[in-house]
Design an enzyme around this catalytic site. Structure first.
Site, PDB file in Angstrom:
ATOM      1  N   LYS A  21     -38.147 -12.444 -20.706  1.00  0.00           N
ATOM      2  CA  LYS A  21     -39.527 -11.987 -20.520  1.00  0.00           C
ATOM      3  C   LYS A  21     -39.840 -10.828 -21.481  1.00  0.00           C
ATOM      4  O   LYS A  21     -40.857 -10.856 -22.174  1.00  0.00           O
ATOM      5  CB  LYS A  21     -39.710 -11.566 -19.053  1.00  0.00           C
ATOM      6  CG  LYS A  21     -41.096 -11.083 -18.705  1.00  0.00           C
ATOM      7  CD  LYS A  21     -41.363 -11.242 -17.221  1.00  0.00           C
ATOM      8  CE  LYS A  21     -40.824 -10.091 -16.389  1.00  0.00           C
ATOM      9  NZ  LYS A  21     -41.547  -8.823 -16.591  1.00  0.00           N
ATOM     10  N   SER A 166     -37.644   4.770 -20.361  1.00  0.00           N
ATOM     11  CA  SER A 166     -38.506   3.609 -20.123  1.00  0.00           C
ATOM     12  C   SER A 166     -38.829   2.906 -21.432  1.00  0.00           C
ATOM     13  O   SER A 166     -39.405   3.499 -22.342  1.00  0.00           O
ATOM     14  CB  SER A 166     -39.811   4.055 -19.451  1.00  0.00           C
ATOM     15  OG  SER A 166     -40.821   3.087 -19.660  1.00  0.00           O
ATOM     16  N   GLN A 168     -40.960   0.615 -21.733  1.00  0.00           N
ATOM     17  CA  GLN A 168     -42.403   0.394 -21.841  1.00  0.00           C
ATOM     18  C   GLN A 168     -43.082   1.606 -22.470  1.00  0.00           C
ATOM     19  O   GLN A 168     -43.955   1.460 -23.332  1.00  0.00           O
ATOM     20  CB  GLN A 168     -42.998   0.089 -20.462  1.00  0.00           C
ATOM     21  CG  GLN A 168     -42.523  -1.263 -19.931  1.00  0.00           C
ATOM     22  CD  GLN A 168     -43.067  -1.601 -18.565  1.00  0.00           C
ATOM     23  OE1 GLN A 168     -43.792  -0.815 -17.959  1.00  0.00           O
ATOM     24  NE2 GLN A 168     -42.713  -2.767 -18.066  1.00  0.00           N
ATOM     25  N   ASP A 314     -33.780  -3.676 -13.572  1.00  0.00           N
ATOM     26  CA  ASP A 314     -34.400  -4.839 -12.912  1.00  0.00           C
ATOM     27  C   ASP A 314     -33.404  -5.631 -12.063  1.00  0.00           C
ATOM     28  O   ASP A 314     -33.801  -6.502 -11.284  1.00  0.00           O
ATOM     29  CB  ASP A 314     -35.018  -5.769 -13.965  1.00  0.00           C
ATOM     30  CG  ASP A 314     -36.252  -5.148 -14.594  1.00  0.00           C
ATOM     31  OD1 ASP A 314     -36.826  -4.210 -14.008  1.00  0.00           O
ATOM     32  OD2 ASP A 314     -36.637  -5.594 -15.695  1.00  0.00           O
ATOM     33  N   LYS A 341     -42.090   0.021  -9.397  1.00  0.00           N
ATOM     34  CA  LYS A 341     -42.099  -1.321 -10.001  1.00  0.00           C
ATOM     35  C   LYS A 341     -43.192  -2.166  -9.330  1.00  0.00           C
ATOM     36  O   LYS A 341     -44.083  -1.623  -8.695  1.00  0.00           O
ATOM     37  CB  LYS A 341     -40.714  -1.958  -9.860  1.00  0.00           C
ATOM     38  CG  LYS A 341     -39.621  -1.220 -10.646  1.00  0.00           C
ATOM     39  CD  LYS A 341     -39.856  -1.310 -12.133  1.00  0.00           C
ATOM     40  CE  LYS A 341     -38.814  -0.527 -12.910  1.00  0.00           C
ATOM     41  NZ  LYS A 341     -39.134  -0.435 -14.332  1.00  0.00           N
ATOM     42  N   ARG A 388     -38.747 -10.372  -8.125  1.00  0.00           N
ATOM     43  CA  ARG A 388     -37.292 -10.117  -8.089  1.00  0.00           C
ATOM     44  C   ARG A 388     -36.784  -9.921  -6.653  1.00  0.00           C
ATOM     45  O   ARG A 388     -35.633 -10.197  -6.357  1.00  0.00           O
ATOM     46  CB  ARG A 388     -36.929  -8.927  -8.979  1.00  0.00           C
ATOM     47  CG  ARG A 388     -37.333  -9.159 -10.433  1.00  0.00           C
ATOM     48  CD  ARG A 388     -36.573  -8.279 -11.395  1.00  0.00           C
ATOM     49  NE  ARG A 388     -37.267  -8.181 -12.675  1.00  0.00           N
ATOM     50  CZ  ARG A 388     -37.272  -9.135 -13.621  1.00  0.00           C
ATOM     51  NH1 ARG A 388     -36.615 -10.253 -13.440  1.00  0.00           N
ATOM     52  NH2 ARG A 388     -37.940  -8.966 -14.752  1.00  0.00           N
TER      53      ARG A 388
HETATM   54  C1  S3P Z   1     -39.529  -3.670 -19.465  1.00  0.00           C
HETATM   55  C2  S3P Z   1     -39.058  -2.415 -19.194  1.00  0.00           C
HETATM   56  C3  S3P Z   1     -38.663  -1.956 -17.852  1.00  0.00           C
HETATM   57  C4  S3P Z   1     -38.454  -3.136 -16.908  1.00  0.00           C
HETATM   58  C5  S3P Z   1     -39.553  -4.138 -17.014  1.00  0.00           C
HETATM   59  C6  S3P Z   1     -39.626  -4.700 -18.420  1.00  0.00           C
HETATM   60  C7  S3P Z   1     -39.900  -4.007 -20.841  1.00  0.00           C
HETATM   61  O1  S3P Z   1     -39.681  -1.140 -17.324  1.00  0.00           O
HETATM   62  O2  S3P Z   1     -38.352  -2.677 -15.578  1.00  0.00           O
HETATM   63  O3  S3P Z   1     -39.319  -5.218 -16.118  1.00  0.00           O
HETATM   64  O4  S3P Z   1     -40.038  -5.204 -21.165  1.00  0.00           O
HETATM   65  O5  S3P Z   1     -40.071  -3.084 -21.638  1.00  0.00           O
HETATM   66  P1  S3P Z   1     -39.761   0.459 -17.617  1.00  0.00           P
HETATM   67  O6  S3P Z   1     -40.012   0.652 -19.049  1.00  0.00           O
HETATM   68  O7  S3P Z   1     -40.897   0.933 -16.769  1.00  0.00           O
HETATM   69  O8  S3P Z   1     -38.442   0.999 -17.159  1.00  0.00           O
END
Ligand code: S3P
Length: 429
Positions: A21, A166, A168, A314, A341, A388
């Protein structure tokens, strides 16, 4: 929709799991920014990643899809155009946060929104640093929640010491940094997944990883690629744990991404006594990929905390299931990110495994489990609308006595639409 799971008699053979993903989101977003046609193979066709490709289309990028193969006609770093309606990110935090980073430096106005869950997840964590770069974002609830409006501005490069590990946040700032006036450095407290860094490097961006810091310098156009997305460790893990706890199991899962910043769960399961063999390791588009062979084993308890947490964030709900049937006391700490989450995953897993008879105690940043192989009994549980949690409870049901009913089970479509088919392939008692 509810799903009934019964105890699994035997688990042998190959399981095919869905595409990654995180990498699928990034493949579409970065290809849109490259100049020319990119090809994405084994793209994940699930609700979250479809939300990303829909938003990218709304930004004026042509994407031609042939099943899971996408051809994306990228228009360069400044080639996107103003969307004429709201960019709807559904349940996907990655879509919303990465696009906000990208849109902050574009020369137009956009509005992002999501479903009820996403519109209650913290956005200050990206809005604050993006504003320091000169971005202008107007969000509801005192600037913290979506829906919000992004008014594109010229951005300044800067150094950001992130309080949270993070990917993200890091990826949002890397996307903003691509069009800033000077280099942007992000320093994390622990290393989060580095798929953005790997993909940007492969596309020719000026990006340097140095321990916990990553620096992107603007000025280079991205070069289109053919990206083959590996299968998702975060989906494979449900069958890895199932195979590890079902006596006599022998299971193969092919082409799984095992990037070290992402696959902490394999290290933890191995420390718990799981029997996992990696075969045919290779590097595909900068990502380490392997076939995994898992055999049933008896698991022992473990304590996890600190730097490994972002590398398996995750996978903690499904690790809780492994811990529930492992021998002795297991503890998870430093995982308060789980509370923000798709749902509060600490509360959700403690509540639902508790209903199944597990001795699990919620603590502020994790939980404590008194493990015991005969812990699990089949009852009615709920996914809390979180993919999940639904899949973790399904695996718990494979070992429980009697039938387990999982309510609100269709939510697996967020990341792994074929999950229930794969579960139905198993042999139940
Ligand atoms: C992700 C980063 C993680 C993860 C999410 C996917 C990504 O989140 O929990 O399912 O693809 O960058 P965080 O950046 O908030 O930790």
């Amino acid at each position: 929709m509810g799903r009934i799971i019964r105890k699994c008699k035997e688990f042998k053979g190959e399981v095919i799991v869905g595409a990654d993903k995180s990498i699928s989101h990034r493949a579409v977003i970065f290809s849109a920014l490259a100049k020319g046609e990119s090809v994405v193979e084994n793209f994940l066709l699930a609700d979250d990643t479809i939300a990303t490709s829909n938003c990218i289309r709304q930004l004026g990028i042509e994407i031609v899809a042939d099943h899971d193969k996408l051809r994306i006609k990228g228009k360069g770093l400044k080639g996107l155009s103003e969307p004429s309606s709201i960019l709807y990110c559904g349940n996907s935090g990655t879509t919303m946060r990465l696009l906000t980073g990208l849109l902050s430096g574009q020369d137009f106005f956009s509005v992002l929104s999501g479903d009820n869950s996403l519109n209650q997840r913290p956005m200050q964590r990206i809005i604050k640093p993006l504003s320091e770069m000169g971005g202008e974002i107007h969000a509801r609830a005192n600037g913290n929640y979506a829906p919000f409006a992004v008014i594109g501005k010229p951005l300044r490069g800067f150094t950001y010491n992130s309080p949270i590990a993070s990917a993200q946040i890091k990826s949002a700032l890397l996307l903003a940094g691509l069009t800033a006036n000077e280099p942007t450095t992000i320093v994390e407290p622990q290393k989060s997944r580095n798929h953005s860094e790997n993909m940007l490097k492969a596309m020719g961006a000026d990006i340097i990883e140095n321990g916990l810091a990553v620096t992107i310098s603007p000025g280079r156009e991205l070069i289109p690629q053919t990206i083959k997305v590996p299968n998702d460790i975060s989906s494979a893990v449900f069958f890895i744990v199932a195979a590890s706890i079902i006596p006599g199991a022998e299971v193969l899962v092919k082409s799984v991404g095992i990037n070290q910043t992402r696959a902490g769960v394999l290290e933890v399961l191995e420390q718990m006594g799981a029997n996992i063999k990696k075969e045919n390791e290779s590097l595909v588009n900068g990502e380490l990929v392997a076939d995994l062979v898992i055999r049933g084993a008896l698991l022992n308890s473990i304590e996890i905390q600190g730097e490994i947490i972002p590398r398996l964030i995750d996978e903690i709900p499904i690790l809780a299931v492994a811990m529930a049937v492992a021998d002795g006391r297991s503890v998870v700490r430093d995982a308060s990110e789980l509370r923000v989450k798709e749902t509060d995953r600490i509360k959700a897993i403690c509540s639902e495994l508790g209903k199944m008879g597990v001795d699990i105690t919620e603590i502020e940043d994790g939980f404590i489990i008194e493990g015991n192989y005969d812990n699990l009994k089949g009852v009615v549980v709920d996914s809390w609308g979180d993919h999940r949690i639904a899949m973790s409870l399904a695996v718990a049901g494979l070992l429980a006595t009697g039938a387990t009913k999982i309510n609100n089970a269709q939510v697996v479509d967020i990341s792994f639409p074929e999950f229930w088919e794969r579960i139905n392939d198993l042999n139940f008692t």
